[in-house]
Every structure is written in C-alpha cells, then in structure tokens.
Design an enzyme around this catalytic site. Sequence first.
Site, short mmCIF file in Angstrom:
data_model
loop_
_atom_site.label_atom_id
_atom_site.label_comp_id
_atom_site.label_asym_id
_atom_site.label_seq_id
_atom_site.Cartn_x
_atom_site.Cartn_y
_atom_site.Cartn_z
N GLY A 181 0.73 -1.26 0.00
CA GLY A 181 0.00 0.00 0.00
C GLY A 181 0.76 1.31 0.00
N GLY A 183 2.76 2.62 -2.33
CA GLY A 183 3.19 3.08 -3.65
C GLY A 183 2.53 4.38 -4.12
N CYS A 186 -0.70 3.67 -5.96
CA CYS A 186 -1.41 2.56 -5.36
C CYS A 186 -2.61 3.08 -4.56
CB CYS A 186 -0.43 1.85 -4.42
SG CYS A 186 -1.18 0.81 -3.23
P1 5GP Z 1 6.51 3.83 -5.76
O1 5GP Z 1 8.00 3.73 -5.84
O2 5GP Z 1 5.93 4.35 -7.04
O3 5GP Z 1 6.03 4.55 -4.56
O4 5GP Z 1 5.98 2.33 -5.58
C1 5GP Z 1 6.24 1.33 -6.53
C2 5GP Z 1 5.55 0.05 -6.10
O5 5GP Z 1 4.14 0.23 -6.02
C3 5GP Z 1 5.70 -1.09 -7.09
O6 5GP Z 1 6.96 -1.71 -7.06
C4 5GP Z 1 4.57 -2.02 -6.66
O7 5GP Z 1 4.92 -2.83 -5.56
C5 5GP Z 1 3.50 -1.04 -6.18
N1 5GP Z 1 2.43 -0.89 -7.18
C6 5GP Z 1 2.55 -0.63 -8.50
N2 5GP Z 1 1.35 -0.54 -9.08
C7 5GP Z 1 0.43 -0.75 -8.13
C8 5GP Z 1 -1.00 -0.78 -8.11
O8 5GP Z 1 -1.69 -0.57 -9.10
N3 5GP Z 1 -1.57 -1.07 -6.91
C9 5GP Z 1 -0.83 -1.30 -5.78
N4 5GP Z 1 -1.47 -1.61 -4.68
N5 5GP Z 1 0.51 -1.23 -5.77
C10 5GP Z 1 1.14 -0.97 -6.91
#
Ligand code: 5GP
Length: 349
Positions: A181, A183, A186
């Site tokens: 959660g 991301g 996300c």
């Molecule tokens: P960020 O670096 O952008 O904060 O987080 C990246 C991570 O967010 C990804 O490696 C993956 O684990 C997670 N993530 C990517 N797309 C989604 C999504 O559509 N839903 C959720 N719950 N997590 C995501």
Amino acid sequence: MRIEEDIKLGFKDVLIRPKRSILKSRSEVNLIRSFTFKYSCHQWSGIPIIAANMDTIGTFEMALSLSSFNILTAIHKYYSFDEWKVFINKSTEKTLEHVIVSIGTSDLDFLKIQKILSLSSKLKYICIDVANGYSECFVSFLKKVRDSYPNAIICAGNVVTGEMVEELILSGADIVKVGIGPGSVCTTRVKTGVGYPQLSAIIECADAAHGLNGQIISDGGCIVSGDIAKAFGGGSDFVMLGGMLSGHYECSGKIIKEHSKKFMLFYGMSSSSAMQRYSGQIKGYRASEGKIVKIPFRGNVDITMQDILGGLRSACTYVGAQKLKELTKRTTFIRVNEQENRVFNDFTY
Ligand code: 5GP
C-alpha cells in the site's frame, strides 16, 4: 478483533539524526554493497537500488541505462519471449547481471521463466511478484521455483510482517519484497483499508530476514532521496523505486503534449489502465487498486539517478557512514511532526 497500540511509522514521521563524522567529502562515500545470498551460490555487488517491475518502469531501456550505475532493473512480465531474445542478443554481460526477471504465479509464468532463463546464464535473478504475498498458493509456487532453480537469486513478495518474511525465506526466497500500500500510484489502502506504514514494515521485516540470513527489498513509498536513505537506515538491503523513476525517456508511458509542455502517463499495475491493457477487461469481481497520473516529462533517467545517488551519499556523510552498509547502524531516527519547509514550493523556477 484486536488493536495493536504502538504507532507504526512511515518515512514522513521521522528524520535521521546527524552524527559526528570524519568524512571530508561525499566523494569518499561508497554506495556499492556486496551480498551473498542464503540459497544462491552467486555473489552480487552493486548499488542496491532496483527499478520497479511496473510495465512503464521496468523496461529494457531502463536496464540498459541503470546497469551503467550498477543498479538493478526488475523487468516487467509483459515482454514476449521474442522481445527477450532481441534484448539478450544486444546486451552486455554487465547489463544482464543487473536484470531481474519478474513473474506471477501461473503455470504460464513458470513456463515463461524456464524459456527466458535458458537464453543466458547471466540471468540469475527471479522476482516472484504478487500484490498479496500471504496466500498459500504463492508459497507453494515459490517452493516449486526454488526446487527447479537451486542457484537462482529468488525475490518473493509482497508482505509486511516478520512472520511471513520468515515463511517465505524458509520456503526458498533469498530476498523478500516488503510493502503493501505505500506506492505512489497505489490505492490499496483506500480501497481495502489494508496496509502497513513502510518504515515500520522495513524495520520489522529486516529484523526477521536478517535473523535467517535473508535480505529484504523495501518496495514503494519513496518520494525523495531522503526516503531512500531512511529505508536503508531502517535496515533495508535493497530499495525498489517506481514513481521516482517515472516520466523519463527510458519509461514506456504514453507522452502527451499540452501547451508545448510534455507529460508522460504513469499508472499502477492494478489500475484500470493496466488491467484493460493486459487482460482486455476489468473483471467484475475486481476493483482497480491503482491510479493513472500525468507527470511532467523529465528527460534522461541518468540525470535523476545522479541526483538520487548524490542525496544518498550526502545522507551517509551526515551520519559518518563511509559505506552504505554502515548507514543502518549509524542511523538514529527521531520522530517529528515536520519535514521540509514548503513555503516557496509553488514558485519553483
Ligand atoms: P513507488 O516507488 O511508485 O512509490 O511504488 C512502486 C511500487 O508500487 C511497485 O513496485 C509495486 O509494488 C507497487 N504498485 C505498483 N502498481 C500498483 C498498483 O496498481 N496497486 C498497488 N497496490 N501497488 C502498486
């Protein structure tokens, strides 16, 4: 029903306390780490940052660029076998050593990983990636992959609690991916009410993993390079980045021009956009758990990466860590109610 009373922390809840240091310059800081893994006989040295296996981020172009920094890219699972063949033929050994092959948990995924790994002995990393790493069938699949690849470096996730980290390591994972959660695109926490603040997840999961000679990847929630420093400071061995690497030439997002300004689309892998693209539909029983965002185009990723690494080196000098490896033991977090001064943030030149 039960309530755990102690407050769990995210990156925004802490700062790293400065400490006396004998370092004269950031150039003295070594960000390279070397790992030996629990199951795999391979050793790996490099900067332990990983581009996320999202289809806009974990591209072959990203791997070509980031491998020159000794940084890993988790290639997304939607490339075809033929696309892999072309990539492997034109890549150097160094690039292939910085590539992680991502898969889900279907029978087709298992067949695909067998075909891809047979293309080059330099491909050593497998990432078994599911949104919810708490299911029994995920654990069985991990055991099956470990049995078939005793020497591969296997990452598995995502989970956020120590007991599940232990179960995954005992079932064959060298590295456990941590994060539910946090991301940037996300919406799981909003849609489901489920999650765990990322810094506490790192601290608790690193403790569980290190006790069994395993490692963890902090996945998601880093917005600025200071958050990456906090993730390493909290005990993470690797840090995975999605949003911080979005909007570059090396990404595969659609470019949009508006009033002579360029933007790029970036979306979550469970967003309606990704679901429609890869399964042709949003299944009736599934809600989208990801956002679609339009971000200013930022040019080449190497400029961004230099900036990130500069921030990380600076964090190490503030606490007197000559090597990234020392950052955890030199980190004292202080809990805070403020982060940066944002007074001129809307006037950036
Ligand atoms: P960020 O670096 O952008 O904060 O987080 C990246 C991570 O967010 C990804 O490696 C993956 O684990 C997670 N993530 C990517 N797309 C989604 C999504 O559509 N839903 C959720 N719950 N997590 C995501």
